[in-house]
Design an enzyme around this catalytic site. Structure first.
Site, mmCIF file in Angstrom:
data_model
loop_
_atom_site.group_PDB
_atom_site.id
_atom_site.type_symbol
_atom_site.label_atom_id
_atom_site.label_comp_id
_atom_site.label_asym_id
_atom_site.label_seq_id
_atom_site.Cartn_x
_atom_site.Cartn_y
_atom_site.Cartn_z
ATOM 1 N N THR A 21 36.374 25.628 51.020
ATOM 2 C CA THR A 21 36.110 24.475 50.159
ATOM 3 C C THR A 21 36.253 25.014 48.458
ATOM 4 O O THR A 21 35.942 23.982 47.842
ATOM 5 C CB THR A 21 34.555 24.106 50.233
ATOM 6 O OG1 THR A 21 33.865 25.376 50.125
ATOM 7 C CG2 THR A 21 34.556 23.587 51.702
ATOM 8 N N GLY A 22 36.574 26.122 48.361
ATOM 9 C CA GLY A 22 36.644 26.524 47.101
ATOM 10 C C GLY A 22 38.076 26.462 46.302
ATOM 11 O O GLY A 22 38.916 25.752 47.043
ATOM 12 N N ARG A 49 25.974 24.984 52.580
ATOM 13 C CA ARG A 49 25.879 23.876 51.896
ATOM 14 C C ARG A 49 27.102 22.773 52.216
ATOM 15 O O ARG A 49 27.289 21.794 52.002
ATOM 16 C CB ARG A 49 26.316 24.205 50.386
ATOM 17 C CG ARG A 49 25.048 24.738 49.760
ATOM 18 C CD ARG A 49 25.347 25.296 48.435
ATOM 19 N NE ARG A 49 26.338 26.298 47.968
ATOM 20 C CZ ARG A 49 26.341 27.595 48.297
ATOM 21 N NH1 ARG A 49 25.181 28.072 48.267
ATOM 22 N NH2 ARG A 49 27.290 28.535 47.928
ATOM 23 N N SER A 50 28.100 23.313 52.935
ATOM 24 C CA SER A 50 29.297 22.407 53.086
ATOM 25 C C SER A 50 29.348 22.308 54.633
ATOM 26 O O SER A 50 30.320 21.533 54.896
ATOM 27 C CB SER A 50 30.781 23.498 52.753
ATOM 28 O OG SER A 50 30.882 23.741 51.448
ATOM 29 N N CYS A 138 43.960 38.138 40.020
ATOM 30 C CA CYS A 138 45.077 36.938 39.712
ATOM 31 C C CYS A 138 45.747 37.395 38.507
ATOM 32 O O CYS A 138 47.256 37.215 38.332
ATOM 33 C CB CYS A 138 44.341 35.453 39.631
ATOM 34 S SG CYS A 138 42.741 35.828 38.643
ATOM 35 N N GLN A 165 43.794 33.488 29.930
ATOM 36 C CA GLN A 165 43.384 33.280 31.487
ATOM 37 C C GLN A 165 42.601 31.862 31.491
ATOM 38 O O GLN A 165 41.806 31.597 30.913
ATOM 39 C CB GLN A 165 42.601 34.308 31.975
ATOM 40 C CG GLN A 165 43.081 35.598 31.917
ATOM 41 C CD GLN A 165 42.521 36.793 32.535
ATOM 42 O OE1 GLN A 165 42.763 38.039 32.281
ATOM 43 N NE2 GLN A 165 41.540 36.559 33.652
ATOM 44 N N ARG A 249 39.784 34.441 27.881
ATOM 45 C CA ARG A 249 39.798 33.065 28.605
ATOM 46 C C ARG A 249 40.225 32.087 27.437
ATOM 47 O O ARG A 249 39.633 32.025 26.164
ATOM 48 C CB ARG A 249 38.227 32.766 28.917
ATOM 49 C CG ARG A 249 38.020 31.599 29.860
ATOM 50 C CD ARG A 249 38.620 32.024 31.312
ATOM 51 N NE ARG A 249 37.764 33.063 32.009
ATOM 52 C CZ ARG A 249 38.155 33.693 33.010
ATOM 53 N NH1 ARG A 249 39.188 33.201 33.888
ATOM 54 N NH2 ARG A 249 37.491 34.339 33.805
ATOM 55 N N HIS A 256 47.528 31.504 34.145
ATOM 56 C CA HIS A 256 47.069 32.842 33.377
ATOM 57 C C HIS A 256 48.809 33.157 32.882
ATOM 58 O O HIS A 256 49.453 33.391 33.367
ATOM 59 C CB HIS A 256 46.697 33.863 34.329
ATOM 60 C CG HIS A 256 45.429 33.795 34.908
ATOM 61 N ND1 HIS A 256 44.568 32.686 34.591
ATOM 62 C CD2 HIS A 256 44.537 34.606 35.751
ATOM 63 C CE1 HIS A 256 43.489 32.779 35.075
ATOM 64 N NE2 HIS A 256 43.349 33.941 35.833
#
Ligand code: NAP
Length: 350
Positions: A21-22, A49-50, A138, A165, A249, A256
């Site tokens: 779910t992410g 939670r999911s 990543c 990023q 960031r 990125h």
């Protein structure tokens, strides 16, 4: 040697995604559909939670279950795209049950028993796996993809990197925070910074993850150093590649980017570097100053290639400078994990 479940001829893979779910999990589901892996069953797992939510895969709505060791019984592959602590706890449980764990977190990357793999660069590292395989950070993936073609031609001594990023590098909460802050600022309210250490909307923040008190670097920067060394191996003279890095960031949801100044062991011209990059699988050179052609973060969203441009000679040395962009959720995470499974299949390891 690690033994997976014996499959009947023609039988497909039984696969689970922890963290379905992410941000990475959702992209992974889409890539598994696109790339035609021989998947027989797909089990989406997440937190309690999911439970009860569904995810869509190949036209079916599949119910999310809670990630627990018993869920791994009878599986071939478990992708971990949740949290580092969950990977630490559950990846060995998956391996114990005969499934290969492909981990997206940083937990296992520097473990000597665990291959850290970018399939275009070091697929042979997979042969020695013991049930857990790590996919790099990543940012590292885009960086090593741009370094490897140049390293193969001219060797590599050191590289100076500044990254820019995306907020999705911090998962869905990072993307939501950027949106919420843009709205707040437009409505004249003070932006609330929770995921990032300072407001990210209309701003840049030179802190990805957390500072290390011992040296002032950040945990993200140090990952870039050690993961790059593990993937690329020693220099021709037997030393380690040096990596000097600052990770920043920026208010971009996906993608990125990094500027890179590369000291090779043997001099290489920008033309030869461009040629080596263009010939490397998974890289696309986007570079024509006559027409203002260079890759941006927007260009790379939804793509699997690492885009490279601004390839030029440093004005004060024989170093090569370039600019590199990749989709952090795809090649930086989900695509690389799926390519690892494709490489395992190719090498007869699953
Ligand atoms: N985002 C990137 O660019 C990127 C790139 C490379 C690697 N990674 C790594 O990939 C992993 C996932 O990142 P993300 O960006 O997708 O994060 P995210 O959007 O925050 O998603 C986290 C996922 O983990 C699940 N989860 C959290 N705690 C759990 C628990 N205790 N038990 C079971 N599931 C749990 C969440 O389930 P619920 O929905 O039920 O809470 C959700 O599915 C992290 O290890 C991250 O470091 C991310």
């Amino acid at each position: 040697m690690f033994q997976t479940r014996k499959r009947e001829a023609g039988e497909g893979l039984r696969v689970a995604i922890v963290g379905a779910t992410g941000a990475v999990g959702e992209v992974l589901l889409g890539i598994l559909e696109e790339r035609q892996l021989p998947i027989e069953t797909l089990l989406p797992l997440a937190s309690h939670r999911s439970v009860g939510r569904t995810v869509s895969f190949r036209g079916n709505e599949i119910e999310v279950q809670e990630a627990k060791p018993e869920a791994f019984d009878g599986l071939d592959i478990v992708f971990f795209a949740a949290t580092g602590s969950l990977s630490k706890e559950l990846a060995p449980e998956a391996a114990k049950r005969g499934a290969i764990a492909i981990d997206k977190s940083s937990t296992w990357r520097m473990d000597d028993r665990v291959p850290l793999v970018v399939p275009e660069i070091n697929p042979e590292a997979l042969d020695a796996h013991e049930g857990i395989i790590a996919s790099p950070n990543c940012t590292t993936i885009g960086v090593v993809m741009a370094l490897e073609p140049i390293r193969r031609v001219a060797g590599l001594e050191y590289v100076v990197i500044t990254t820019l990023q995306a907020t999705s590098g911090a998962g869905k909460p990072g993307v939501d925070e950027l949106e919420a802050q843009v709205t707040a600022i437009r409505e004249g309210r003070e932006p609330k910074a929770e995921v990032f250490a300072a407001p990210i909307a209309y701003n840049t923040v030179p802190l990805c993850e957390t500072f290390r008190p011992e040296d002032g670097y950040t945990t993200e920067e140090v990952k870039l150093l050690y993961e790059t060394r593990k993937i690329l191996g020693p220099t021709h003279s037997g030393g380690d590649v040096d990596v000097h890095m600052t990770c920043v960031r920026v208010p971009v949801p996906v993608g990125h980017a990094a500027t890179m100044l590369i000291q090779t062991e043997r001099t290489i011209s920008p033309e030869a570097a461009r040629e080596a990059l263009a010939a490397f699988p998974g890289i696309e050179v986007v570079d024509d100053i006559a027409t203002n052609l260079f890759p941006t973060q927007r260009d790379v969203v939804g793509r699997d290639e690492v885009l490279v441009g601004r390839i030029r000679r440093d004005l004060t040395s024989d170093r090569i400078a370039l600019w590199q962009v990749s989709d952090n959720l795809r090649k930086g995470a989900a695509t690389n994990s799926v390519q690892i499974v494709e490489a395992l299949i190719e090498r007869g390891l699953v």
